[in-house]
Write a protein that holds these residues in place. Structure first.
Motif, PDB file in Angstrom:
ATOM      1  N   GLY A   2     -47.602   9.889  63.732  1.00 56.18           N
ATOM      2  CA  GLY A   2     -46.919   8.950  62.841  1.00 56.18           C
ATOM      3  C   GLY A   2     -45.665   8.378  63.461  1.00 56.18           C
ATOM      4  N   LEU A   3     -44.857   9.217  64.079  1.00 56.13           N
ATOM      5  CA  LEU A   3     -43.625   8.737  64.706  1.00 56.13           C
ATOM      6  C   LEU A   3     -43.922   7.874  65.932  1.00 56.13           C
ATOM      7  CD1 LEU A   3     -41.450  11.942  64.266  1.00 56.13           C
ATOM      8  CD2 LEU A   3     -41.160   9.742  63.080  1.00 56.13           C
ATOM      9  N   THR A   4     -44.952   8.241  66.676  1.00 55.67           N
ATOM     10  CA  THR A   4     -45.369   7.414  67.807  1.00 55.67           C
ATOM     11  C   THR A   4     -45.805   6.042  67.316  1.00 55.67           C
ATOM     12  OG1 THR A   4     -46.062   9.345  69.073  1.00 55.67           O
ATOM     13  CG2 THR A   4     -46.982   7.222  69.745  1.00 55.67           C
ATOM     14  N   ASP A   5     -46.570   6.014  66.253  1.00 55.05           N
ATOM     15  CA  ASP A   5     -47.043   4.749  65.689  1.00 55.05           C
ATOM     16  C   ASP A   5     -45.869   3.887  65.232  1.00 55.05           C
ATOM     17  OD1 ASP A   5     -49.252   3.021  64.817  1.00 55.05           O
ATOM     18  OD2 ASP A   5     -48.549   3.496  62.795  1.00 55.05           O
ATOM     19  N   VAL A   6     -44.887   4.492  64.599  1.00 49.35           N
ATOM     20  CA  VAL A   6     -43.709   3.729  64.163  1.00 49.35           C
ATOM     21  C   VAL A   6     -43.051   3.060  65.363  1.00 49.35           C
ATOM     22  CG1 VAL A   6     -41.371   3.910  63.222  1.00 49.35           C
ATOM     23  CG2 VAL A   6     -43.259   5.078  62.083  1.00 49.35           C
ATOM     24  N   ALA A   7     -42.826   3.811  66.418  1.00 53.77           N
ATOM     25  CA  ALA A   7     -42.155   3.256  67.594  1.00 53.77           C
ATOM     26  C   ALA A   7     -42.975   2.135  68.234  1.00 53.77           C
ATOM     27  CB  ALA A   7     -41.873   4.358  68.611  1.00 53.77           C
ATOM     28  N   VAL A   8     -44.262   2.366  68.412  1.00 54.94           N
ATOM     29  CA  VAL A   8     -45.098   1.381  69.086  1.00 54.94           C
ATOM     30  C   VAL A   8     -45.290   0.138  68.226  1.00 54.94           C
ATOM     31  CG1 VAL A   8     -47.428   0.955  69.968  1.00 54.94           C
ATOM     32  CG2 VAL A   8     -46.260   3.089  70.521  1.00 54.94           C
ATOM     33  N   GLN A   9     -45.519   0.322  66.946  1.00 52.04           N
ATOM     34  CA  GLN A   9     -45.798  -0.825  66.070  1.00 52.04           C
ATOM     35  C   GLN A   9     -44.551  -1.653  65.757  1.00 52.04           C
ATOM     36  OE1 GLN A   9     -48.875  -1.852  65.271  1.00 52.04           O
ATOM     37  NE2 GLN A   9     -49.612  -0.150  66.515  1.00 52.04           N
ATOM     38  N   THR A  10     -43.389  -1.017  65.688  1.00 53.18           N
ATOM     39  CA  THR A  10     -42.172  -1.750  65.327  1.00 53.18           C
ATOM     40  C   THR A  10     -41.344  -2.144  66.538  1.00 53.18           C
ATOM     41  OG1 THR A  10     -40.767   0.217  65.115  1.00 53.18           O
ATOM     42  CG2 THR A  10     -42.017  -0.486  63.139  1.00 53.18           C
ATOM     43  N   GLY A  11     -41.526  -1.466  67.662  1.00 56.86           N
ATOM     44  CA  GLY A  11     -40.693  -1.711  68.832  1.00 56.86           C
ATOM     45  C   GLY A  11     -39.329  -1.056  68.735  1.00 56.86           C
ATOM     46  N   VAL A  12     -39.108  -0.265  67.691  1.00 56.36           N
ATOM     47  CA  VAL A  12     -37.846   0.440  67.507  1.00 56.36           C
ATOM     48  C   VAL A  12     -37.995   1.850  68.083  1.00 56.36           C
ATOM     49  CG1 VAL A  12     -36.224   1.386  65.809  1.00 56.36           C
ATOM     50  CG2 VAL A  12     -37.217  -0.891  65.465  1.00 56.36           C
ATOM     51  N   PRO A  13     -37.189   2.215  69.072  1.00 57.90           N
ATOM     52  CA  PRO A  13     -37.297   3.555  69.646  1.00 57.90           C
ATOM     53  C   PRO A  13     -37.063   4.650  68.603  1.00 57.90           C
ATOM     54  CG  PRO A  13     -36.012   2.141  71.082  1.00 57.90           C
ATOM     55  CD  PRO A  13     -36.205   1.396  69.794  1.00 57.90           C
ATOM     56  N   VAL A  14     -37.867   5.698  68.701  1.00 55.46           N
ATOM     57  CA  VAL A  14     -37.744   6.853  67.812  1.00 55.46           C
ATOM     58  C   VAL A  14     -37.514   8.077  68.689  1.00 55.46           C
ATOM     59  CG1 VAL A  14     -38.871   8.311  66.094  1.00 55.46           C
ATOM     60  CG2 VAL A  14     -39.262   5.828  66.078  1.00 55.46           C
ATOM     61  N   GLY A  15     -36.332   8.667  68.564  1.00 54.29           N
ATOM     62  CA  GLY A  15     -36.048   9.910  69.267  1.00 54.29           C
ATOM     63  C   GLY A  15     -36.780  11.044  68.575  1.00 54.29           C
ATOM     64  N   PHE A  16     -37.571  11.782  69.324  1.00 54.87           N
ATOM     65  CA  PHE A  16     -38.429  12.833  68.763  1.00 54.87           C
ATOM     66  C   PHE A  16     -37.711  14.177  68.820  1.00 54.87           C
ATOM     67  CE2 PHE A  16     -41.984  15.858  68.784  1.00 54.87           C
ATOM     68  CZ  PHE A  16     -42.732  15.382  67.729  1.00 54.87           C
ATOM     69  N   GLY A  17     -37.122  14.550  67.697  1.00 62.25           N
ATOM     70  CA  GLY A  17     -36.421  15.825  67.592  1.00 62.25           C
ATOM     71  C   GLY A  17     -37.141  16.771  66.647  1.00 62.25           C
ATOM     72  N   VAL A  18     -38.453  16.818  66.764  1.00 60.03           N
ATOM     73  CA  VAL A  18     -39.253  17.702  65.917  1.00 60.03           C
ATOM     74  C   VAL A  18     -39.585  18.957  66.709  1.00 60.03           C
ATOM     75  CG1 VAL A  18     -41.401  17.979  64.620  1.00 60.03           C
ATOM     76  CG2 VAL A  18     -40.229  15.758  64.627  1.00 60.03           C
ATOM     77  N   LEU A  19     -39.101  20.083  66.231  1.00 54.14           N
ATOM     78  CA  LEU A  19     -39.399  21.359  66.866  1.00 54.14           C
ATOM     79  C   LEU A  19     -40.717  21.882  66.332  1.00 54.14           C
ATOM     80  CD1 LEU A  19     -35.927  23.162  66.686  1.00 54.14           C
ATOM     81  CD2 LEU A  19     -36.815  21.604  68.445  1.00 54.14           C
ATOM     82  N   THR A  20     -41.612  22.245  67.216  1.00 56.05           N
ATOM     83  CA  THR A  20     -42.907  22.822  66.843  1.00 56.05           C
ATOM     84  C   THR A  20     -42.972  24.189  67.502  1.00 56.05           C
ATOM     85  OG1 THR A  20     -43.979  21.703  68.700  1.00 56.05           O
ATOM     86  CG2 THR A  20     -44.008  20.573  66.589  1.00 56.05           C
ATOM     87  N   CYS A  21     -42.628  25.214  66.748  1.00 61.46           N
ATOM     88  CA  CYS A  21     -42.390  26.539  67.321  1.00 61.46           C
ATOM     89  C   CYS A  21     -43.323  27.604  66.750  1.00 61.46           C
ATOM     90  CB  CYS A  21     -40.938  26.948  67.057  1.00 61.46           C
ATOM     91  SG  CYS A  21     -39.747  25.775  67.740  1.00 61.46           S
ATOM     92  N   ASP A  22     -43.505  28.637  67.539  1.00 62.39           N
ATOM     93  CA  ASP A  22     -44.331  29.760  67.102  1.00 62.39           C
ATOM     94  C   ASP A  22     -43.586  30.678  66.144  1.00 62.39           C
ATOM     95  OD1 ASP A  22     -46.693  29.117  68.502  1.00 62.39           O
ATOM     96  OD2 ASP A  22     -45.893  29.996  70.339  1.00 62.39           O
ATOM     97  N   ASP A  23     -42.262  30.727  66.249  1.00 63.04           N
ATOM     98  CA  ASP A  23     -41.494  31.624  65.386  1.00 63.04           C
ATOM     99  C   ASP A  23     -40.061  31.121  65.225  1.00 63.04           C
ATOM    100  OD1 ASP A  23     -40.059  32.485  67.750  1.00 63.04           O
ATOM    101  OD2 ASP A  23     -41.669  33.914  68.153  1.00 63.04           O
ATOM    102  N   ASP A  24     -39.327  31.774  64.343  1.00 66.85           N
ATOM    103  CA  ASP A  24     -37.947  31.376  64.067  1.00 66.85           C
ATOM    104  C   ASP A  24     -37.061  31.462  65.309  1.00 66.85           C
ATOM    105  OD1 ASP A  24     -38.419  30.854  61.361  1.00 66.85           O
ATOM    106  OD2 ASP A  24     -37.923  32.904  60.752  1.00 66.85           O
ATOM    107  N   ALA A  25     -37.284  32.466  66.153  1.00 65.66           N
ATOM    108  CA  ALA A  25     -36.447  32.649  67.342  1.00 65.66           C
ATOM    109  C   ALA A  25     -36.555  31.444  68.275  1.00 65.66           C
ATOM    110  CB  ALA A  25     -36.835  33.932  68.071  1.00 65.66           C
ATOM    111  N   GLN A  26     -37.759  30.916  68.454  1.00 62.40           N
ATOM    112  CA  GLN A  26     -37.920  29.736  69.306  1.00 62.40           C
ATOM    113  C   GLN A  26     -37.166  28.543  68.724  1.00 62.40           C
ATOM    114  OE1 GLN A  26     -42.123  29.045  69.726  1.00 62.40           O
ATOM    115  NE2 GLN A  26     -42.332  30.531  71.391  1.00 62.40           N
ATOM    116  N   ALA A  27     -37.242  28.372  67.426  1.00 60.23           N
ATOM    117  CA  ALA A  27     -36.536  27.258  66.782  1.00 60.23           C
ATOM    118  C   ALA A  27     -35.031  27.405  66.954  1.00 60.23           C
ATOM    119  CB  ALA A  27     -36.909  27.179  65.305  1.00 60.23           C
ATOM    120  N   LEU A  28     -34.508  28.575  66.714  1.00 61.38           N
ATOM    121  CA  LEU A  28     -33.078  28.811  66.862  1.00 61.38           C
ATOM    122  C   LEU A  28     -32.618  28.574  68.296  1.00 61.38           C
ATOM    123  CD1 LEU A  28     -32.771  31.974  64.609  1.00 61.38           C
ATOM    124  CD2 LEU A  28     -31.746  29.718  64.154  1.00 61.38           C
ATOM    125  N   ASP A  29     -33.464  28.896  69.271  1.00 57.29           N
ATOM    126  CA  ASP A  29     -33.119  28.738  70.674  1.00 57.29           C
ATOM    127  C   ASP A  29     -33.061  27.271  71.094  1.00 57.29           C
ATOM    128  OD1 ASP A  29     -32.345  30.073  73.030  1.00 57.29           O
ATOM    129  OD2 ASP A  29     -34.339  29.749  73.889  1.00 57.29           O
TER     130      ASP A  29
END
Length: 155
Positions: A99-126
């Motif tokens: 969805g975020l890729t589509d927004v950037a490509v379709q609108t031409g507005v850059p989208v900084g991808f700051g979505v953490l996809t982690c296995d556990d809380d420790a990875q997210a905190l790190d």
């Protein structure tokens, strides 16, 4: 750690309008991501910043699309998804990424991808840019969005 080899981006974002769309889940991690984003935008001289919160990571693309339509020069999307015992993780991560890729490509507005996809809380905190974290993904997403606007203006 995945941050090895990351570029150092020093760009001037003076005059840019940046919208930060942030999910609400995982408050401690999200607070760290938002703080890193704010620091990076300030360092890039971006003063026109709007922050909006959405319920979760799944809702980030629609908010990013609205921000682009409202005249944002760049969007920074922040979210956290932690793997659980069901396929929900894969669905949310894929929907947010595509969805975020589509927004950037379709609108031409850059989208900084700051979505953490982690296995556990420790990875997210790190990765949250908190004291003791090894990475600051909120700052990285903001820097990438601003640097992309600057790069596109050179075309």
């Amino acid at each position: 750690m995945s941050g090895a080899g990351a570029p150092t981006l020093h760009v001037d974002g003076s005059g840019l309008k940046v919208v930060v769309v942030a999910a609400s889940w995982h408050t401690v991690v999200m607070d760290g991501l938002l703080a890193g984003t704010r620091r990076a935008l300030a360092a890039a001289n971006v003063t026109d910043v709007t922050e909006i919160r959405v319920p979760g990571t799944f809702e980030l693309p629609v908010a990013a699309r609205a921000a682009a339509a409202a005249g944002a020069d760049a969007v920074v999307a922040l979210g956290v998804v932690i793997r659980g015992g069901t396929p929900h993780f894969e669905y949310v991560c894929q929907a947010a990424t595509l969805g975020l890729t589509d927004v950037a490509v379709q609108t031409g507005v850059p989208v900084g991808f700051g979505v953490l996809t982690c296995d556990d809380d420790a990875q997210a905190l790190d990765r949250a840019g908190l004291p003791g974290s090894h990475e600051d993904k909120g700052a990285e997403a903001a820097e990438a969005a601003v640097a992309t606007v600057v790069a596109l203006r050179e075309l």
